[in-house]
Design a protein around this motif. Structure first.
Motif, PDB file in Angstrom:
ATOM      1  N   SER A 162      45.560  46.612   5.673  1.00  0.00           N
ATOM      2  CA  SER A 162      46.856  47.290   5.623  1.00  0.00           C
ATOM      3  C   SER A 162      47.110  48.112   6.884  1.00  0.00           C
ATOM      4  O   SER A 162      48.259  48.225   7.326  1.00  0.00           O
ATOM      5  N   LYS A 221      54.603  52.293   8.593  1.00  0.00           N
ATOM      6  CA  LYS A 221      55.627  51.744   7.709  1.00  0.00           C
ATOM      7  C   LYS A 221      55.420  52.241   6.285  1.00  0.00           C
ATOM      8  O   LYS A 221      54.312  52.553   5.864  1.00  0.00           O
ATOM      9  N   TRP A 222      56.503  52.294   5.526  1.00  0.00           N
ATOM     10  CA  TRP A 222      56.450  52.819   4.159  1.00  0.00           C
ATOM     11  C   TRP A 222      55.588  51.954   3.250  1.00  0.00           C
ATOM     12  O   TRP A 222      54.992  52.450   2.301  1.00  0.00           O
ATOM     13  N   PHE A 223      55.490  50.651   3.550  1.00  0.00           N
ATOM     14  CA  PHE A 223      54.713  49.772   2.689  1.00  0.00           C
ATOM     15  C   PHE A 223      53.220  50.088   2.759  1.00  0.00           C
ATOM     16  O   PHE A 223      52.480  49.842   1.804  1.00  0.00           O
ATOM     17  N   TRP A 283      51.975  53.080   2.708  1.00  0.00           N
ATOM     18  CA  TRP A 283      51.745  54.114   1.705  1.00  0.00           C
ATOM     19  C   TRP A 283      51.800  53.543   0.289  1.00  0.00           C
ATOM     20  O   TRP A 283      51.096  54.023  -0.603  1.00  0.00           O
ATOM     21  N   VAL A 284      52.606  52.517   0.075  1.00  0.00           N
ATOM     22  CA  VAL A 284      52.645  51.852  -1.227  1.00  0.00           C
ATOM     23  C   VAL A 284      51.299  51.180  -1.502  1.00  0.00           C
ATOM     24  O   VAL A 284      50.745  51.308  -2.602  1.00  0.00           O
ATOM     25  N   VAL A 285      50.757  50.487  -0.506  1.00  0.00           N
ATOM     26  CA  VAL A 285      49.468  49.816  -0.663  1.00  0.00           C
ATOM     27  C   VAL A 285      48.362  50.842  -0.918  1.00  0.00           C
ATOM     28  O   VAL A 285      47.515  50.654  -1.798  1.00  0.00           O
ATOM     29  N   GLY A 341      48.689  53.821  -2.243  1.00  0.00           N
ATOM     30  CA  GLY A 341      48.890  54.369  -3.584  1.00  0.00           C
ATOM     31  C   GLY A 341      48.375  53.433  -4.663  1.00  0.00           C
ATOM     32  O   GLY A 341      47.726  53.864  -5.627  1.00  0.00           O
ATOM     33  N   LEU A 342      48.663  52.133  -4.517  1.00  0.00           N
ATOM     34  CA  LEU A 342      48.161  51.159  -5.477  1.00  0.00           C
ATOM     35  C   LEU A 342      46.637  51.072  -5.437  1.00  0.00           C
ATOM     36  O   LEU A 342      45.991  50.916  -6.480  1.00  0.00           O
TER      37      LEU A 342
END
Length: 96
Positions: free
Chosen positions: A31, A42-44, A46-48, A50-51
């Protein structure tokens, strides 16, 4: 003759704590390379992350008998090293 115990299989698989640490490093490095190597993160990414954190919580709670004090210390130390890996890879980032 030779005792039967010599040829007995003694491998019981990879411990859950080691599998979780390896998964953390693989997901984090991929990531970082994909979503955080430019000048901004990129915001994605932080999504990865968090998951991945949610996955870690569920895995630790599911395997509480495996995560004794020693394994929790090693797991915590591996998380600190993940931060070091993040900053090391980010400092080598080339502007996009």
């Amino acid at each position: 003759m030779i005792p039967e115990e010599i040829y007995k299989r003694r491998h019981f698989g990879t411990p859950e704590s080691v599998s979780l640490i390896v998964i953390n490093y693989i997901v984090t490095v991929i990531s970082i390379e994909a979503f955080a190597m430019c000048t901004h993160i990129k915001w994605f990414f932080w999504v990865v992350m968090g998951l991945l954190a949610i996955y870690n919580i569920f895995q630790v709670r599911k395997n509480l008998e495996v995560f004794d004090r020693k394994n929790l210390l090693v797991y915590g130390f591996s998380l600190v090293l993940l931060l070091v890996v993040f900053f090391l890879l980010r400092t080598k980032a080339q502007p996009c």
